[in-house]
Design a protein around this motif. Structure first.
Motif, PDB file in Angstrom:
ATOM      1  N   GLY A   7     -14.439  -8.627 -11.483  1.00 13.76           N
ATOM      2  CA  GLY A   7     -14.676  -9.401 -10.279  1.00 13.76           C
ATOM      3  C   GLY A   7     -14.138 -10.808 -10.346  1.00 13.76           C
ATOM      4  N   ASP A   8     -14.054 -11.419 -11.542  1.00 16.59           N
ATOM      5  CA  ASP A   8     -13.618 -12.808 -11.628  1.00 16.59           C
ATOM      6  C   ASP A   8     -12.232 -13.000 -11.030  1.00 16.59           C
ATOM      7  N   SER A   9     -11.285 -12.159 -11.430  1.00 16.63           N
ATOM      8  CA  SER A   9      -9.917 -12.319 -10.974  1.00 16.63           C
ATOM      9  C   SER A   9      -9.795 -12.086  -9.471  1.00 16.63           C
ATOM     10  N   ARG A  10     -10.482 -11.048  -8.999  1.00 20.71           N
ATOM     11  CA  ARG A  10     -10.352 -10.698  -7.585  1.00 20.71           C
ATOM     12  C   ARG A  10     -10.992 -11.731  -6.671  1.00 20.71           C
ATOM     13  N   SER A  11     -12.076 -12.349  -7.122  1.00 20.43           N
ATOM     14  CA  SER A  11     -12.811 -13.245  -6.238  1.00 20.43           C
ATOM     15  C   SER A  11     -12.393 -14.695  -6.370  1.00 20.43           C
ATOM     16  N   PHE A  12     -11.500 -14.990  -7.282  1.00 22.88           N
ATOM     17  CA  PHE A  12     -11.183 -16.384  -7.592  1.00 22.88           C
ATOM     18  C   PHE A  12     -10.653 -17.140  -6.379  1.00 22.88           C
ATOM     19  N   ASP A  13      -9.685 -16.571  -5.679  1.00 23.08           N
ATOM     20  CA  ASP A  13      -9.096 -17.271  -4.537  1.00 23.08           C
ATOM     21  C   ASP A  13     -10.128 -17.530  -3.450  1.00 23.08           C
ATOM     22  N   ALA A  14     -10.983 -16.547  -3.201  1.00 20.23           N
ATOM     23  CA  ALA A  14     -12.015 -16.722  -2.174  1.00 20.23           C
ATOM     24  C   ALA A  14     -12.992 -17.828  -2.578  1.00 20.23           C
ATOM     25  N   GLU A  15     -13.355 -17.866  -3.864  1.00 24.16           N
ATOM     26  CA  GLU A  15     -14.271 -18.897  -4.337  1.00 24.16           C
ATOM     27  C   GLU A  15     -13.635 -20.271  -4.211  1.00 24.16           C
ATOM     28  N   CYS A  16     -12.359 -20.370  -4.537  1.00 23.38           N
ATOM     29  CA  CYS A  16     -11.663 -21.657  -4.453  1.00 23.38           C
ATOM     30  C   CYS A  16     -11.634 -22.185  -3.031  1.00 23.38           C
ATOM     31  N   HIS A  17     -11.461 -21.290  -2.082  1.00 22.37           N
ATOM     32  CA  HIS A  17     -11.413 -21.714  -0.686  1.00 22.37           C
ATOM     33  C   HIS A  17     -12.718 -22.398  -0.294  1.00 22.37           C
ATOM     34  N   ILE A  18     -13.825 -21.864  -0.766  1.00 21.83           N
ATOM     35  CA  ILE A  18     -15.132 -22.452  -0.464  1.00 21.83           C
ATOM     36  C   ILE A  18     -15.325 -23.744  -1.247  1.00 21.83           C
ATOM     37  N   LEU A  19     -14.974 -23.714  -2.518  1.00 24.27           N
ATOM     38  CA  LEU A  19     -15.152 -24.894  -3.369  1.00 24.27           C
ATOM     39  C   LEU A  19     -14.371 -26.091  -2.845  1.00 24.27           C
ATOM     40  N   GLY A  20     -13.212 -25.816  -2.248  1.00 25.70           N
ATOM     41  CA  GLY A  20     -12.383 -26.903  -1.750  1.00 25.70           C
ATOM     42  C   GLY A  20     -13.027 -27.701  -0.645  1.00 25.70           C
ATOM     43  N   GLN A  21     -14.080 -27.162  -0.039  1.00 26.35           N
ATOM     44  CA  GLN A  21     -14.760 -27.848   1.054  1.00 26.35           C
ATOM     45  C   GLN A  21     -16.019 -28.586   0.589  1.00 26.35           C
ATOM     46  N   VAL A  22     -16.384 -28.439  -0.668  1.00 25.46           N
ATOM     47  CA  VAL A  22     -17.630 -29.021  -1.174  1.00 25.46           C
ATOM     48  C   VAL A  22     -17.438 -30.497  -1.495  1.00 25.46           C
ATOM     49  N   ARG A  23     -18.267 -31.339  -0.894  1.00 23.91           N
ATOM     50  CA  ARG A  23     -18.211 -32.778  -1.138  1.00 23.91           C
ATOM     51  C   ARG A  23     -19.622 -33.349  -1.149  1.00 23.91           C
ATOM     52  N   HIS A  24     -20.131 -33.709  -2.302  1.00 25.43           N
ATOM     53  CA  HIS A  24     -21.467 -34.314  -2.381  1.00 25.43           C
ATOM     54  C   HIS A  24     -21.595 -35.041  -3.706  1.00 25.43           C
ATOM     55  N   ARG A  25     -22.249 -36.199  -3.675  1.00 26.32           N
ATOM     56  CA  ARG A  25     -22.358 -37.033  -4.886  1.00 26.32           C
ATOM     57  C   ARG A  25     -23.166 -36.358  -5.987  1.00 26.32           C
ATOM     58  N   ASN A  26     -23.994 -35.388  -5.650  1.00 20.24           N
ATOM     59  CA  ASN A  26     -24.815 -34.718  -6.656  1.00 20.24           C
ATOM     60  C   ASN A  26     -24.289 -33.337  -7.042  1.00 20.24           C
ATOM     61  N   LEU A  27     -23.026 -33.074  -6.701  1.00 18.18           N
ATOM     62  CA  LEU A  27     -22.356 -31.848  -7.124  1.00 18.18           C
ATOM     63  C   LEU A  27     -21.111 -32.227  -7.916  1.00 18.18           C
ATOM     64  N   VAL A  28     -20.882 -31.544  -9.013  1.00 18.60           N
ATOM     65  CA  VAL A  28     -19.697 -31.822  -9.823  1.00 18.60           C
ATOM     66  C   VAL A  28     -18.446 -31.590  -8.989  1.00 18.60           C
ATOM     67  N   LYS A  29     -17.559 -32.573  -8.983  1.00 18.98           N
ATOM     68  CA  LYS A  29     -16.369 -32.521  -8.132  1.00 18.98           C
ATOM     69  C   LYS A  29     -15.329 -31.553  -8.694  1.00 18.98           C
ATOM     70  N   ILE A  30     -14.782 -30.739  -7.794  1.00 19.44           N
ATOM     71  CA  ILE A  30     -13.682 -29.849  -8.144  1.00 19.44           C
ATOM     72  C   ILE A  30     -12.378 -30.599  -7.876  1.00 19.44           C
TER      73      ILE A  30
END
Length: 321
Positions: free
Chosen positions: A69-92
């Motif tokens: 699952g890691d390889s197949r889901s990586f791109d989908a996870e990245c798409h979501i991670l790219g939108q995450v912005r918060h001072r209490n979340l580790v920055k991607i």
């Protein structure tokens, strides 16, 4: 570390508005993934400390591609991670992806995890106010993931080792993108396997294999109880029917001071303090425990939601200061 072959030219930065970092720069940054730069390792992958060509310190999380699952889901996870912005979340900062290599480039937090701060061989020096600040930081990060992000994001594996403290003791939640990001609505249940860590994992994970935001709330509740008592949920004292939550529940509210981390008592309670101040500290501890118990109820629909937890902790902090 296996070298990626001709697929270098196919590397695709999923976070297209972040900086693009090629595989070769990551290899240089970590001295070709030298063990000396290894700062963490688990079933999901390995984490290396590195310095990019411009001198920026990063934490590089290299995923184990053998995990289904890691390889197949990586791109989908990245798409979501790219939108995450918060001072209490580790920055991607970026990602690097090709046929034989997938990694997240994260901001480097130059301090210890909450787990190491709380359970070091030396005495834990965290004051009650510092612990409340950490609780509030984590709750704000989870509130963002659950209620403020364009998609609902479930962490799935909240625990002290996934909470990093910077030099100012501000808490940053990490690994929310590694533990199987899920897109869900408030009424849906997504089934999955190998999610969570024993002691912090919501009981419904084991029974029906379903995950919702309520599972994160359960983990957060256990985290609150651990911060107040200094006891891990897997402490040897907990066996049979007795667990951390039950132990705390048995003592609350009459015998709160008997279960509180002795380091809190040593730092925050002393004979010189005015009795009013001692009463305030006692009320704060009781209030935190109450929030923790409500968050960690066995039935998911009986738990609080993170948008309700945040104002509760803010009120507790106001009383402390």
């Amino acid at each position: 570390m296996k070298r990626a072959k001709a697929s270098f030219k196919k590397e695709s930065p999923c976070l297209n508005y972040h900086r693009w970092i090629p595989y070769f720069e990551l290899a240089r940054a970590t001295d070709n993934f030298n063990k000396a730069n290894l700062i963490g390792s688990g079933s999901i992958g390995k984490v290396y400390k590195g310095s990019l060509d411009d001198g920026l310190l990063v934490a590089l999380k290299v995923l184990n591609l053998e995990l289904e699952g890691d390889s197949r889901s990586f791109d989908a996870e990245c798409h979501i991670l790219g939108q995450v912005r918060h001072r209490n979340l580790v920055k991607i900062i970026s990602t690097c992806s090709n046929l034989e290599f997938k990694a997240l480039v994260l901001e480097f937090i130059p301090n210890l995890s909450l787990d190491k701060q709380l359970h070091s061989e030396n005495q834990c020096l965290l004051t009650l106010l510092q612990r409340i600040n950490i609780m509030l930081d984590v709750s704000l990060g989870l509130e963002y993931l659950h209620h403020q992000h364009p998609h609902v994001i479930v962490h799935c594996d909240l625990k002290p080792s996934n909470i990093l403290l910077d030099v100012n003791m501000v808490a940053h939640v990490s690994d929310f993108g590694i533990a199987k990001l899920m897109l869900i609505d408030n009424n849906s249940i997504v089934t999955t396997t190998n999610i969570g860590t024993i002691g912090y994992m919501a009981p419904e994970y084991g029974s029906i294999g379903g995950i919702t935001t309520r599972g994160d709330v359960y983990s957060f509740g256990i985290l609150l109880l651990e911060l107040v008592t200094g006891k891990k949920p897997v402490d040897p004292m907990f066996n049979g029917e007795l667990n951390l939550r039950q132990w705390v529940c048995n003592a609350h509210p009459a015998a709160v001071l008997e279960i509180v981390d002795c380091n809190i008592l040593r730092i925050d309670f002393n004979e010189q303090q005015h009795s009013d101040r001692v009463n305030i500290l006692h009320r704060c501890l009781s209030s935190i425990i109450e929030v923790g118990l409500h968050c960690s109820m066995d039935m998911p629909n009986e738990r609080l939601m993170m948008r309700d937890v945040v104002p509760m902790l803010q009120e507790i902090k106001k009383e402390m200061i």
